[in-house]
Write a protein that holds these residues in place. Structure first.
Motif, PDB file in Angstrom:
ATOM      1  N   LYS A  18       3.317  14.987  -1.344  1.00 37.52           N
ATOM      2  CA  LYS A  18       3.946  13.623  -1.253  1.00 37.52           C
ATOM      3  C   LYS A  18       3.326  13.059  -0.022  1.00 37.52           C
ATOM      4  N   MET A  19       3.138  13.792   0.962  1.00 39.03           N
ATOM      5  CA  MET A  19       2.446  13.241   2.375  1.00 39.03           C
ATOM      6  C   MET A  19       0.962  12.981   1.794  1.00 39.03           C
ATOM      7  N   ALA A  20       0.330  13.990   1.259  1.00 39.55           N
ATOM      8  CA  ALA A  20      -1.241  13.489   0.973  1.00 39.55           C
ATOM      9  C   ALA A  20      -1.218  12.331   0.121  1.00 39.55           C
ATOM     10  N   GLY A  46       9.697   4.105   8.132  1.00 41.99           N
ATOM     11  CA  GLY A  46      10.989   3.887   8.363  1.00 41.99           C
ATOM     12  C   GLY A  46      11.912   5.182   8.424  1.00 41.99           C
ATOM     13  N   PHE A  47      11.421   6.131   8.126  1.00 40.36           N
ATOM     14  CA  PHE A  47      12.273   7.487   8.117  1.00 40.36           C
ATOM     15  C   PHE A  47      11.138   8.470   8.735  1.00 40.36           C
ATOM     16  N   ALA A  48      10.738   8.511   9.857  1.00 42.54           N
ATOM     17  CA  ALA A  48       9.237   9.162  10.292  1.00 42.54           C
ATOM     18  C   ALA A  48       9.534  10.734  10.270  1.00 42.54           C
ATOM     19  N   GLY A  49      10.545  11.122  10.768  1.00 44.08           N
ATOM     20  CA  GLY A  49      10.546  12.574  10.900  1.00 44.08           C
ATOM     21  C   GLY A  49      10.039  13.211  12.309  1.00 44.08           C
ATOM     22  N   ARG A  50       9.822  14.402  12.212  1.00 43.92           N
ATOM     23  CA  ARG A  50       9.430  14.983  13.458  1.00 43.92           C
ATOM     24  C   ARG A  50       7.927  14.866  13.982  1.00 43.92           C
ATOM     25  N   ILE A  52       5.383  16.951  13.349  1.00 41.97           N
ATOM     26  CA  ILE A  52       4.669  18.221  12.880  1.00 41.97           C
ATOM     27  C   ILE A  52       5.642  19.276  12.465  1.00 41.97           C
ATOM     28  N   TYR A  53       5.287  19.848  11.153  1.00 41.00           N
ATOM     29  CA  TYR A  53       6.479  20.776  10.888  1.00 41.00           C
ATOM     30  C   TYR A  53       6.145  22.194  11.410  1.00 41.00           C
ATOM     31  N   GLY A  54       7.103  23.235  11.371  1.00 46.09           N
ATOM     32  CA  GLY A  54       7.191  24.348  12.046  1.00 46.09           C
ATOM     33  C   GLY A  54       5.887  24.994  11.475  1.00 46.09           C
ATOM     34  N   GLY A  59       3.114  15.896   9.506  1.00 51.01           N
ATOM     35  CA  GLY A  59       3.873  14.859   8.884  1.00 51.01           C
ATOM     36  C   GLY A  59       3.369  13.441   8.873  1.00 51.01           C
ATOM     37  N   SER A  60       3.900  12.606   7.884  1.00 49.45           N
ATOM     38  CA  SER A  60       3.543  11.323   7.794  1.00 49.45           C
ATOM     39  C   SER A  60       3.257  10.538   8.863  1.00 49.45           C
ATOM     40  N   PRO A  61       3.935  10.499   9.982  1.00 45.13           N
ATOM     41  CA  PRO A  61       3.608   9.697  10.912  1.00 45.13           C
ATOM     42  C   PRO A  61       2.535  10.060  11.801  1.00 45.13           C
ATOM     43  N   VAL A  81      10.239   4.672  12.956  1.00 48.38           N
ATOM     44  CA  VAL A  81      11.731   4.766  13.264  1.00 48.38           C
ATOM     45  C   VAL A  81      12.263   6.308  12.797  1.00 48.38           C
ATOM     46  N   GLU A  82      12.925   6.644  14.022  1.00 48.27           N
ATOM     47  CA  GLU A  82      13.661   7.991  13.761  1.00 48.27           C
ATOM     48  C   GLU A  82      14.974   7.834  14.239  1.00 48.27           C
ATOM     49  N   LYS A  83      15.876   8.514  13.554  1.00 50.20           N
ATOM     50  CA  LYS A  83      17.223   8.207  14.047  1.00 50.20           C
ATOM     51  C   LYS A  83      17.745   9.521  14.853  1.00 50.20           C
ATOM     52  N   ASP A  84      17.173  10.697  14.511  1.00 52.67           N
ATOM     53  CA  ASP A  84      17.770  12.148  15.100  1.00 52.67           C
ATOM     54  C   ASP A  84      17.314  12.351  16.410  1.00 52.67           C
ATOM     55  N   ASP A  86      16.418  14.819  18.448  1.00 60.56           N
ATOM     56  CA  ASP A  86      15.429  15.959  18.539  1.00 60.56           C
ATOM     57  C   ASP A  86      14.498  15.474  17.620  1.00 60.56           C
ATOM     58  N   ASN A  87      14.206  14.986  16.286  1.00 57.94           N
ATOM     59  CA  ASN A  87      13.116  14.606  15.872  1.00 57.94           C
ATOM     60  C   ASN A  87      12.685  13.408  16.522  1.00 57.94           C
ATOM     61  N   PHE A  88      13.106  12.683  17.246  1.00 58.74           N
ATOM     62  CA  PHE A  88      12.428  11.696  17.958  1.00 58.74           C
ATOM     63  C   PHE A  88      11.730  12.129  19.159  1.00 58.74           C
ATOM     64  N   GLU A 108      18.717   3.707  13.639  1.00 58.94           N
ATOM     65  CA  GLU A 108      18.534   3.528  11.981  1.00 58.94           C
ATOM     66  C   GLU A 108      17.544   2.508  11.735  1.00 58.94           C
ATOM     67  N   LEU A 109      16.918   2.746  10.622  1.00 59.02           N
ATOM     68  CA  LEU A 109      15.942   1.559  10.102  1.00 59.02           C
ATOM     69  C   LEU A 109      16.604   0.295   9.858  1.00 59.02           C
ATOM     70  N   SER A 110      17.851   0.483   9.485  1.00 62.14           N
ATOM     71  CA  SER A 110      18.616  -1.085   9.195  1.00 62.14           C
ATOM     72  C   SER A 110      18.819  -1.809  10.351  1.00 62.14           C
ATOM     73  N   LEU A 129       9.445   4.684   2.867  1.00 62.55           N
ATOM     74  CA  LEU A 129      10.850   5.045   3.070  1.00 62.55           C
ATOM     75  C   LEU A 129      11.054   6.326   2.623  1.00 62.55           C
ATOM     76  N   ASP A 130      10.931   7.205   3.289  1.00 62.04           N
ATOM     77  CA  ASP A 130      11.437   8.763   3.113  1.00 62.04           C
ATOM     78  C   ASP A 130      12.572   9.284   3.450  1.00 62.04           C
ATOM     79  N   ALA A 131      13.652   8.837   3.065  1.00 60.83           N
ATOM     80  CA  ALA A 131      14.893   9.398   3.855  1.00 60.83           C
ATOM     81  C   ALA A 131      15.450  10.610   3.181  1.00 60.83           C
TER      82      ALA A 131
HETATM   83  C1  LIG Z   1      12.435  13.500   4.819  1.00 66.47           C
HETATM   84  S1  LIG Z   1      12.396  13.058   6.710  1.00 66.47           S
HETATM   85  C2  LIG Z   1      10.845  12.319   6.964  1.00 66.47           C
HETATM   86  C3  LIG Z   1       9.774  13.038   6.690  1.00 66.47           C
HETATM   87  C4  LIG Z   1       8.454  12.421   6.771  1.00 66.47           C
HETATM   88  N1  LIG Z   1       8.412  11.290   6.051  1.00 66.47           N
HETATM   89  C5  LIG Z   1       7.224  13.257   6.711  1.00 66.47           C
HETATM   90  O1  LIG Z   1       6.807  13.231   5.635  1.00 66.47           O
HETATM   91  O2  LIG Z   1       6.879  13.989   7.578  1.00 66.47           O
HETATM   92  C6  LIG Z   1      13.534  11.925   6.993  1.00 66.47           C
HETATM   93  C7  LIG Z   1      13.857  11.671   8.352  1.00 66.47           C
HETATM   94  O3  LIG Z   1      14.514  10.465   8.497  1.00 66.47           O
HETATM   95  C8  LIG Z   1      15.483  10.732   9.747  1.00 66.47           C
HETATM   96  N2  LIG Z   1      16.501   9.639   9.363  1.00 66.47           N
HETATM   97  C9  LIG Z   1      17.527   9.832   8.505  1.00 66.47           C
HETATM   98  N3  LIG Z   1      18.258   8.357   8.518  1.00 66.47           N
HETATM   99  C10 LIG Z   1      17.709   7.619   8.964  1.00 66.47           C
HETATM  100  C11 LIG Z   1      17.880   6.293   9.354  1.00 66.47           C
HETATM  101  N4  LIG Z   1      18.828   5.377   8.695  1.00 66.47           N
HETATM  102  N5  LIG Z   1      17.013   5.569   9.984  1.00 66.47           N
HETATM  103  C12 LIG Z   1      15.816   6.166  10.612  1.00 66.47           C
HETATM  104  N6  LIG Z   1      15.415   7.444  10.376  1.00 66.47           N
HETATM  105  C13 LIG Z   1      16.611   8.130   9.788  1.00 66.47           C
HETATM  106  C14 LIG Z   1      15.915  12.093   9.561  1.00 66.47           C
HETATM  107  O4  LIG Z   1      16.425  12.485  10.628  1.00 66.47           O
HETATM  108  C15 LIG Z   1      14.518  12.776   9.291  1.00 66.47           C
HETATM  109  O5  LIG Z   1      13.851  13.017  10.380  1.00 66.47           O
END
Ligand SMILES: C[S@@+](CC[C@H](N)C(=O)[O-])C[C@H]1O[C@@H](n2cnc3c(N)ncnc32)[C@H](O)[C@@H]1O
Length: 376
Positions: A18-20, A46-50, A52-54, A59-61, A81-84, A86-88, A108-110, A129-131
């Motif tokens: 998916k990321m590729a 919009g749901f950027a994540g951490r 780099i994975y373990g 990751g995508s960002p 945008v990242e909500k969590d 630790d991930n942020f 939150e993205l919203s 948008l990868d929630a």
């Molecule tokens: C599936 S992961 C994203 C993975 C990333 N796209 C990648 O490929 O590496 C979803 C991320 O969105 C964050 N998240 C969840 N709800 C959110 C929201 N409403 N707004 C922004 N980020 C959110 C989660 O904490 C999580 O880190």
């Protein structure tokens, strides 16, 4: 059961594919649309994540930030945008080195959608948008991106499994039902639950998934108007599980064709990899010799696809058309084809149809401006 917290411990093979896809598309999108004007394009994760994975997979960002600071410096601007919490924090740390082309919002993205879109102005935008599940992907938010009047291409993850689970609450009297149904309503932007049930009802779960995908596709399309295109591709793991659908929305024929070709480039050898994986599992269980020779080779798959395309080209070609239009219309009129073929299959199909006297070409079959004339 895997929790959201363990998601970033290890990037799974299907997440890598998916990321590729998104990374290659961002590369192509920027190459085609980027001009030398400063930050002329915007990538919104919009749901950027951490970041780099373990298991050290980017990751995508981070992939986007690398493009924006390297090959496309001064052309591409990234917004994450990242909500969590630790991930942020991790994301901030992994992207500090790219600070000049990256902006990160915590929350939150919203909350940020309006500001991000207003800051983007009239620049061309690619949104991802990868929630997890569907939370945070409310229709009101998705719609803001999709209905933007400037160039906006969008990849989004449609989690059909979560949606099927939520649909199961329509006739439930469980105490959780109200909250789940509100989430369902918010996801589709359809408040009539009877209508939602009617539109997604089917005898088997496979058919229900198809209806859910079709409904979401039509929601996206209705927001985009006449030139809207929405492709949908199931992301399937090596062990054959349909994980989610990766959807692509745009208003441009070349964008649709590029997205399709990139999905196919990344996914082309999946059947072979799946067969090898299953063989590996079978061997571990039985210790019996290989059956791999029974699975189709890449060459056989190629010819099978070419033959399928020849039939479909003849179905849609009236008197004459150019190759880009044929490529696009194959996708537009056959939703299941998205991601299953690319230019090389089309070129071969057109050459064979020409050899068989079915069509005439006024140029090379590999060029999108070449005209194709129907002979019989
Ligand atoms: C599936 S992961 C994203 C993975 C990333 N796209 C990648 O490929 O590496 C979803 C991320 O969105 C964050 N998240 C969840 N709800 C959110 C929201 N409403 N707004 C922004 N980020 C959110 C989660 O904490 C999580 O880190």
């Amino acid at each position: 059961m895997k929790t959201e917290n363990s998601f970033f411990e290890e990037a799974k093979e299907w997440s890598c594919r998916k990321m590729a896809i998104v990374e290659k598309y961002l590369d192509g999108f920027t190459k085609i649309l980027g001009n030398r004007a400063s930050s002329s394009l915007v990538y919104i994760d919009g749901f950027a994540g951490r970041g780099i994975y373990g298991n050290d997979i980017k990751g995508s960002p981070v992939r986007a930030a690398e493009l924006a600071s390297g090959k496309y410096s001064n052309i591409l601007q990234c917004v994450f945008v990242e909500k969590d919490d630790d991930n942020f924090n991790d994301l901030q740390q992994y992207t500090t080195q790219y600070y000049s082309c990256v902006e990160i919002y915590k929350g939150e993205l919203s909350e940020y959608a309006d500001k991000i879109l207003s800051d983007a102005g009239d620049r061309a935008v690619l949104v991802f948008l990868d929630a997890f599940g569907v939370k945070g992907m409310g229709w009101k938010t998705v719609q803001k991106f999709i209905s933007r009047k400037f160039i906006t291409d969008c990849w989004l993850r449609l989690d059909h499994r979560t949606i099927l689970r939520l649909l199961g609450y329509i006739d439930s009297d469980s105490k959780d039902a109200r909250g789940k149904l509100d989430l369902l309503i918010e996801t589709f932007g359809i408040s009539d639950l009877n209508l939602l049930r009617q539109l997604t009802d089917a005898p088997s779960s496979l058919e229900r998934i198809q209806k859910v995908v079709k409904l979401y596709q039509s929601r996206l399309k209705s927001c985009m108007g006449q030139n809207g295109f929405v492709g949908s591709y199931p992301i399937i793991s090596l062990d054959g599980q349909k994980k989610y659908h990766l959807m692509f929305a745009c208003k441009n024929r070349k964008a649709a064709v590029l997205a399709n070709d990139i999905v196919n480039t990344v996914e082309d050898d999946l059947p072979v990899k799946q067969a090898e994986y299953q063989e590996h599992i079978r061997f571990q269980k039985t210790n019996q010799p290989s059956l791999l020779e029974l699975t189709p080779s890449l060459e056989e798959i190629f010819h099978y696809k070419v033959n399928g395309l020849k039939q479909k080209i003849l179905e849609l070609l009236q008197s004459q058309s150019d190759i880009l239009t044929i490529h696009y219309e194959l996708l537009n009129q056959n939703p299941d084809l998205f991601g299953t073929f690319r230019r090389k299959h089309l070129t071969k199909a057109l050459s064979e149809l020409q050899e068989e006297g079915c069509i005439e070409l006024d140029g090379a079959p590999s060029k999108e401006i070449t005209k194709v004339y129907r002979l019989k």
